[in-house]
Design an enzyme around this catalytic site. Structure first.
Site, short mmCIF file in Angstrom:
data_model
loop_
_atom_site.label_atom_id
_atom_site.label_comp_id
_atom_site.label_asym_id
_atom_site.label_seq_id
_atom_site.Cartn_x
_atom_site.Cartn_y
_atom_site.Cartn_z
N ARG A 102 -5.15 -1.05 9.31
CA ARG A 102 -6.33 -1.86 9.02
C ARG A 102 -5.97 -3.04 8.11
O ARG A 102 -4.92 -3.06 7.47
CB ARG A 102 -7.45 -1.02 8.42
CG ARG A 102 -7.06 -0.23 7.18
CD ARG A 102 -8.27 0.52 6.61
NE ARG A 102 -7.83 1.43 5.57
CZ ARG A 102 -7.58 2.72 5.74
NH1 ARG A 102 -7.73 3.28 6.91
NH2 ARG A 102 -7.15 3.46 4.73
N ASN A 161 -11.04 -2.66 -5.09
CA ASN A 161 -10.28 -1.69 -5.89
C ASN A 161 -10.92 -1.37 -7.24
O ASN A 161 -10.57 -0.39 -7.89
CB ASN A 161 -8.82 -2.13 -6.09
CG ASN A 161 -7.98 -2.03 -4.84
OD1 ASN A 161 -7.07 -2.83 -4.60
ND2 ASN A 161 -8.25 -1.04 -3.99
N TRP A 162 -11.90 -2.17 -7.68
CA TRP A 162 -12.61 -1.89 -8.94
C TRP A 162 -13.35 -0.56 -8.87
O TRP A 162 -13.70 0.01 -9.90
CB TRP A 162 -13.62 -2.99 -9.29
CG TRP A 162 -13.02 -4.33 -9.56
CD1 TRP A 162 -13.05 -5.40 -8.73
CD2 TRP A 162 -12.33 -4.77 -10.74
NE1 TRP A 162 -12.40 -6.48 -9.31
CE2 TRP A 162 -11.95 -6.11 -10.55
CE3 TRP A 162 -11.96 -4.14 -11.95
CZ2 TRP A 162 -11.25 -6.85 -11.49
CZ3 TRP A 162 -11.26 -4.88 -12.89
CH2 TRP A 162 -10.91 -6.21 -12.67
N ASP A 210 0.82 -1.22 0.00
CA ASP A 210 0.00 0.00 0.00
C ASP A 210 0.85 1.27 0.00
O ASP A 210 1.96 1.29 0.53
CB ASP A 210 -0.90 -0.03 1.25
CG ASP A 210 -2.03 0.98 1.16
OD1 ASP A 210 -2.39 1.40 0.04
OD2 ASP A 210 -2.56 1.36 2.23
N GLY A 211 0.30 2.32 -0.59
CA GLY A 211 0.95 3.64 -0.53
C GLY A 211 1.46 4.15 -1.87
O GLY A 211 2.12 5.19 -1.93
N SER A 226 -8.09 -4.32 5.61
CA SER A 226 -8.60 -4.12 4.25
C SER A 226 -8.92 -5.44 3.52
O SER A 226 -8.55 -5.62 2.36
CB SER A 226 -7.63 -3.27 3.42
OG SER A 226 -7.40 -2.04 4.04
C1 IPE Z 1 -5.42 -2.64 0.17
O1 IPE Z 1 -5.13 -1.29 -0.04
C2 IPE Z 1 -5.37 -3.37 -1.14
C3 IPE Z 1 -4.06 -3.45 -1.77
C4 IPE Z 1 -2.93 -3.00 -1.31
C5 IPE Z 1 -4.06 -4.14 -3.04
P1 IPE Z 1 -6.27 -0.20 -0.24
O2 IPE Z 1 -5.57 1.09 -0.46
O3 IPE Z 1 -7.25 -0.63 -1.26
O4 IPE Z 1 -6.99 -0.23 1.18
P2 IPE Z 1 -7.80 0.91 1.95
O5 IPE Z 1 -8.80 1.46 0.98
O6 IPE Z 1 -6.80 1.94 2.36
O7 IPE Z 1 -8.40 0.22 3.12
C1 IPE Z 2 -1.76 0.20 -3.32
O1 IPE Z 2 -1.51 1.56 -3.33
C2 IPE Z 2 -2.03 -0.36 -4.70
C3 IPE Z 2 -3.42 -0.79 -4.92
C4 IPE Z 2 -4.36 -0.78 -4.02
C5 IPE Z 2 -3.75 -1.26 -6.25
P1 IPE Z 2 -2.68 2.62 -3.30
O2 IPE Z 2 -3.07 2.94 -4.71
O3 IPE Z 2 -3.78 2.18 -2.42
O4 IPE Z 2 -1.94 3.88 -2.67
P2 IPE Z 2 -2.54 4.92 -1.64
O5 IPE Z 2 -3.04 4.15 -0.48
O6 IPE Z 2 -3.64 5.65 -2.37
O7 IPE Z 2 -1.39 5.80 -1.30
MG MG Z 3 -4.15 2.44 -0.42
#
Ligand code: IPE
Ligand code: IPE
Ligand code: MG
Length: 247
Positions: free
Chosen positions: A201, A75-76, A27-28, A203
């Site tokens: 969390r 994520n969709w 994440d991030g 997630s």
């Molecule tokens: C969790 O990250 C899913 C992945 C890293 C693929 P998200 O960015 O989707 O989670 P939330 O929305 O912060 O809980």
């Molecule tokens: C994780 O990074 C990748 C996916 C969930 C696909 P994010 O896209 O959630 O990055 P942040 O949380 O918005 O920084």
């Molecule tokens: Mg994220």
């Protein structure tokens, strides 16, 4: 079962108890890009490079199972543009991964519902699984269109089908059987789950499997994640006292 880290240059890692199975919520990426004034997709490309680096590193130090969260069932709902660029990235990445992970003898598995991806991508996922299944190295689970609640619903439906057809009796249903109907069937539960980017969390990641996993939350954004951060997480894990409800 305790495994000790293979000898690496880093002293602290040599003394750590190595987890058998590590999970990583990658994440991030978006925040990493935003900090640099770049589009979110640039963050995803940078995150993909980190994925490659950290996967090889886990295999090098002797991790037996690694599960990475790449795309969730939720994520969709991101903007169409972002989803499209992620799908494009997955495609180009999987083509390279086929060759790349071969050198490390990595077994690639996809956990999640493949059927929502377009046909080319599904084909690539299956090719990756087929061509790597007889290797003897680390098992890499890539969670794509994965949601743990969805996984549990699917398991419950399959169990019901098998009870109805007489393949199973209700008396056979126990914790082990439920584990056997999940995508991670036959694999040990994760010992350590790392979440970079500082979010506290889960997630929807490995809900059933992580009943007794140790969580390590780190403040680094995934594209900035270094091998030394993985060492640090293992060190923290190794100092935890896992009690499993005992004393
Ligand atoms: C969790 O990250 C899913 C992945 C890293 C693929 P998200 O960015 O989707 O989670 P939330 O929305 O912060 O809980
Ligand atoms: C994780 O990074 C990748 C996916 C969930 C696909 P994010 O896209 O959630 O990055 P942040 O949380 O918005 O920084
Ligand atoms: Mg994220």
């Amino acid at each position: 079962m305790a495994f000790f880290a293979k000898k690496k240059n880093r002293e602290e890692l040599t003394e750590s108890v190595l987890p058998l199975h590590i999970g990583i919520i990658m994440d991030g990426n978006g925040r990493w890009a935003k900090k640099r004034g770049l589009p979110r997709k640039a963050g995803h490309s940078a995150g993909a490079k980190t994925f490659r680096k950290i996967t090889r590193y886990c295999s090098d130090i002797g991790i037996k199972y690694l599960t990475v969260y790449a795309f969730s069932t939720e994520n969709w709902k991101r903007p169409e543009d972002e989803v499209k660029s992620l799908m494009k990235l997955f495609k180009s990445y999987l083509e390279e991964a086929l060759a790349d992970f071969k050198d490390d003898s990595i077994v690639v598995k996809f956990i999640g519902d493949k059927s929502q991806f377009d046909e080319d991508l599904q084909k690539l996922m299956i090719e990756n699984e087929e061509s790597s299944k007889n290797r003897d190295g680390m098992v890499l689970n890539i969670a794509m269109n994965y949601g743990s609640r969805d996984e549990i619903v699917r398991a419950v439906k399959n169990i019901c089908d098998d009870v109805q057809s007489g393949k199973l009796s209700q008396d056979n249903i126990n914790e082990q059987l439920i584990s056997d109907y999940l995508y991670t069937a036959g694999q040990p539960d994760p010992d350590l789950i790392i979440r970079p980017s500082g979010e506290y969390r889960i997630s929807n990641f490995l809900l059933w499997q992580s009943a007794y996993s140790e969580y390590v939350i780190m403040n680094k954004l995934w594209p900035d994640f270094e091998k030394s951060d993985l060492d640090e997480a293992i060190k923290i894990y190794s100092n935890r006292n896992r009690r499993y409800g005992g004393v």
